[in-house]
Design an enzyme around this catalytic site. Structure first.
Site, PDB file in Angstrom:
ATOM      1  N   HIS A 235      46.083  43.062  37.723  1.00 27.48           N
ATOM      2  CA  HIS A 235      46.164  43.843  38.960  1.00 27.48           C
ATOM      3  C   HIS A 235      45.244  45.058  38.872  1.00 27.48           C
ATOM      4  O   HIS A 235      44.388  45.276  39.742  1.00 27.48           O
ATOM      5  CB  HIS A 235      47.620  44.277  39.189  1.00 27.48           C
ATOM      6  CG  HIS A 235      47.822  45.116  40.419  1.00 27.48           C
ATOM      7  ND1 HIS A 235      48.332  44.606  41.587  1.00 27.48           N
ATOM      8  CD2 HIS A 235      47.590  46.441  40.657  1.00 27.48           C
ATOM      9  CE1 HIS A 235      48.402  45.563  42.489  1.00 27.48           C
ATOM     10  NE2 HIS A 235      47.957  46.691  41.957  1.00 27.48           N
ATOM     11  N   GLU A 236      45.424  45.841  37.823  1.00 26.96           N
ATOM     12  CA  GLU A 236      44.596  47.045  37.672  1.00 26.96           C
ATOM     13  C   GLU A 236      43.133  46.684  37.422  1.00 26.96           C
ATOM     14  O   GLU A 236      42.225  47.410  37.842  1.00 26.96           O
ATOM     15  CB  GLU A 236      45.137  47.933  36.553  1.00 26.96           C
ATOM     16  CG  GLU A 236      46.561  48.436  36.768  1.00 26.96           C
ATOM     17  CD  GLU A 236      46.772  49.142  38.100  1.00 26.96           C
ATOM     18  OE1 GLU A 236      45.794  49.697  38.659  1.00 26.96           O
ATOM     19  OE2 GLU A 236      47.908  49.121  38.612  1.00 26.96           O
TER      20      GLU A 236
ATOM     21  N   HIS B 178      41.539  46.285  40.787  1.00 23.05           N
ATOM     22  CA  HIS B 178      41.134  47.589  41.329  1.00 23.05           C
ATOM     23  C   HIS B 178      39.822  48.046  40.701  1.00 23.05           C
ATOM     24  O   HIS B 178      38.896  48.495  41.392  1.00 23.05           O
ATOM     25  CB  HIS B 178      42.202  48.643  41.009  1.00 23.05           C
ATOM     26  CG  HIS B 178      43.399  48.608  41.881  1.00 23.05           C
ATOM     27  ND1 HIS B 178      43.339  48.642  43.251  1.00 23.05           N
ATOM     28  CD2 HIS B 178      44.724  48.566  41.577  1.00 23.05           C
ATOM     29  CE1 HIS B 178      44.561  48.616  43.753  1.00 23.05           C
ATOM     30  NE2 HIS B 178      45.422  48.567  42.762  1.00 23.05           N
TER      31      HIS B 178
ATOM     32  N   HIS C  77      36.813  46.089  41.879  1.00 19.16           N
ATOM     33  CA  HIS C  77      36.464  46.491  43.245  1.00 19.16           C
ATOM     34  C   HIS C  77      35.644  47.784  43.190  1.00 19.16           C
ATOM     35  O   HIS C  77      34.588  47.902  43.828  1.00 19.16           O
ATOM     36  CB  HIS C  77      37.737  46.691  44.062  1.00 19.16           C
ATOM     37  CG  HIS C  77      37.510  46.805  45.539  1.00 19.16           C
ATOM     38  ND1 HIS C  77      38.548  46.906  46.437  1.00 19.16           N
ATOM     39  CD2 HIS C  77      36.376  46.854  46.281  1.00 19.16           C
ATOM     40  CE1 HIS C  77      38.063  47.000  47.657  1.00 19.16           C
ATOM     41  NE2 HIS C  77      36.744  46.977  47.591  1.00 19.16           N
TER      42      HIS C  77
END
Length: 599
Positions: free
Chosen positions: A390-391, A394, A397
């Site tokens: 998940h991180e 981020h 991105h």
């Protein structure tokens, strides 16, 4: 799980982030902070002159861009140093100093936006022709002018900027009380062994197979929060009142309207989310009934929410194993994507394990022109593997956006911030499910997806409703007391979980511990992002390279379009309820798959 948390100095170096990539020594932090304040003075000399010539406007924006780069660096460095050990007074001071510098910069340059607004469209067009370099700042200028109706006079903008530091008090107070000052008691498991609680350890403890431990931990944990209920209520009330001040000053009808407009999102997007989730309560309640059945309990309690429904199976995943799994799960995104992920692992972009005083939870942060960083509190659970990817989403991105766009154009809106992270989670889910070796392992993975869906689509929408209801209460003059906030939260919890769940009285205090309630209507975007991510991951796995290319174009686009238009690049249209409704259907399909495994 260790008997005690290590001190920061006891954590292995390779498990800590290398903030020296930003500053090799702290003298450089001070140097760049002072340079920023000097730039603010240089910009201030141009006050009243921005509309005089294209050259002057360009000069001001170039200075502003340099300052933005420096602020990204020293603010990122300071808050990450602070979060390593929130009890460290030296880094508390550094964190406060960085915030003060940014507030000072904002005060001195608060005239910039009002003066840009005063330039007529015709004059601005002529400026672009006179100074072609101004095109570099065109998107930034357009974004300022988009909010024209809510930008105030120079004097008022300066006043609001001056209030900025003061308005952080509630959030800072919450963080210090929750992460540094609040100490939790130890509880005994069913065999009499002492288990130490902390914010970071609460959820892993609630995932324990030992139901007696879960119950005791649940009661002790929320009992500790209840002891400070009036303080939590005062802090939250302060946060909401700060929002009300800003929304009124900027001529918005409500806090919510102000928050979504800042992200250039139609409020109807959130309204459609809540409507669709309410229509999908039947599936949420079906999930609760399935959990009750598989756990084999006469009564399902809130301390039964996190434990796996698969009673006789567990997965413990070391950090090294998690890294290998992540590379395989993210392989559909291509070798170029994986190479950057490997850099993150090899070059210490990640602060991995919990230590005394470390900020709870996880996040991705960093500094423009350096690279992203990730804070984790890794505890060897399957959940931690999902948190890692998940991180990483981020961070990827941010990496793609920063490498393709200028600092101003790279700053993607919060609305799309959770898409890349959740897309990674969905890809991981499909990989693990497809490679499960046994029925139990497959069921365990599906259980995790169901839990993630419940936590993201339903729980975050519930959080959103709590924020909207309590902000509306405050706007209508209804006091936000510990009791009134308890009632709102408790009743929402009962509605969302349904009749098969016993809503224990302690759960009404859960609002006290949610940091996102200080993020100004952030949470609904987790749900919209999850729905978008389900669609994107499905396209990537079905269509391959064309879908991957579209997705990467989305990642590279920063804030060059409004958020809903950006998602259309990746093939998702949130101007309709279709992505939300389809995501809820996927939840229903996973429920059916689990029900079939355990007929």
């Amino acid at each position: 799980m260790q008997d005690r948390l290590p001190k920061r100095s006891e954590v292995a170096n390779e498990l800590t982030w290398r903030l020296e990539d930003i500053y090799e020594n702290e003298a450089d932090f001070d140097k760049e902070l002072e340079e920023t304040l000097s730039i603010a003075d240089e910009i201030r000399k141009l006050e009243g002159k921005l509309s005089e010539s294209a050259k002057t406007l360009l000069e001001a924006l170039k200075l502003y861009e340099r300052a933005a780069l420096l602020m990204s660096r020293f603010r990122g460095y300071a808050h990450m140093r602070h979060d390593e050990d929130t009890s460290n007074s030296k880094y508390q001071g550094m964190d406060q100093k960085s915030v003060s510098a940014m507030v000072s910069f904002g005060e001195k340059t608060s005239f910039v936006e009002p003066e840009i607004l005063q330039i007529s469209d015709d004059k601005l067009d002529s400026f672009y022709k006179e100074e072609p370099e101004l095109k570099h700042f065109e998107l930034k200028i357009k974004e300022i002018r988009r909010l024209k109706d809510h930008i105030l006079s120079k004097e008022m903008e300066q006043l609001i900027a001056s209030a900025g530091e003061m308005q952080q008090t509630a959030a800072n107070g919450f963080s210090m009380l929750s992460n540094a000052d609040l100490k939790f008691p130890s509880v005994k498991d069913s065999e009499g062994k002492e288990v130490t609680l902390s914010n970071g350890r609460f959820v892993p403890t609630e995932m324990s197979k030992d139901r007696e431990l879960r119950k005791r931990a649940f009661e002790a944990f929320y009992g500790r929060y209840e002891e400070f209920k009036n303080t939590w209520a005062t802090l939250y009330d302060g946060e909401v009142k700060a929002r009300i001040f800003n929304a009124k000053a900027r001529k918005y009808n409500s806090n919510f309207e102000a928050a979504v407009d800042e992200n250039n999102v139609d409020p109807a997007v959130c309204d459609r989310l809540i409507d669709s989730i309410h229509k999908g309560f039947d599936k949420m309640h079906r999930y609760v009934a399935l959990r009750k059945k598989l756990l084999g309990v006469d009564e399902l309690h809130m301390y039964d929410v996190y434990v796996s429904m698969i009673k006789d199976f567990d997965m413990e995943v070391s950090y090294e194993e998690a890294k290998e799994i992540s590379l395989k799960a993210l392989a559909p995104l291509g070798e170029d994507y994986l190479e950057i992920v490997k850099q993150a692992y090899d070059n210490r972009w990640i602060d991995v394990v919990e230590n005394e005083g470390k900020r709870s939870g996880a996040y991705s942060s960093g500094a423009y022109g350096v690279h992203p960083y990730m804070l984790l509190n890794y505890n060897n659970t399957l959940e931690d593997v999902f948190t890692l990817v998940h991180e990483m989403g981020h961070s990827m991105h941010t990496w793609y956006s920063d490498h393709e766009q200028s600092i101003f154009d790279s700053e993607y809106k919060i609305f799309v911030a959770e898409v890349a992270s959740t897309t990674n989670e969905v890809l991981l889910y499909h990989y693990l499910k497809n490679h499960a070796k046994t029925k139990e392992e497959k069921a365990y993975i599906i259980n995790h997806f169901l839990e993630s869906f419940k936590s993201t689509m339903y729980r975050q929408t519930m959080f959103e409703e709590f924020e909207r209801k309590t902000n509306t209460m405050a706007e209508e003059g209804i006091p936000l007391t510990a009791e009134s906030l308890y009632d709102v939260y408790y009743n929402l919890n009962k509605e969302y979980f349904g009749e098969d769940m016993i809503s224990d009285k302690e759960i009404g205090w859960e609002w006290c511990r949610i940091p996102h309630f200080y993020y100004n209507f952030y949470v609904y975007q987790y749900a919209t992002s999850f729905a978008a991510s389900v669609a994107i991951a499905s396209r990537i796995l079905k269509e391959g390279a064309p879908a991957v290319e579209q997705y990467k174009n989305f990642l590279k686009s920063g804030c060059t379009k409004d958020p809903v238009s950006l998602l259309k690049i990746a093939g998702v249209d949130l101007t309709t309820s279709q992505p939300i409704d389809e995501a809820i259907e996927v939840f229903g399909e996973a429920l059916t798959e689990m029900e079939e495994l355990y007929k």
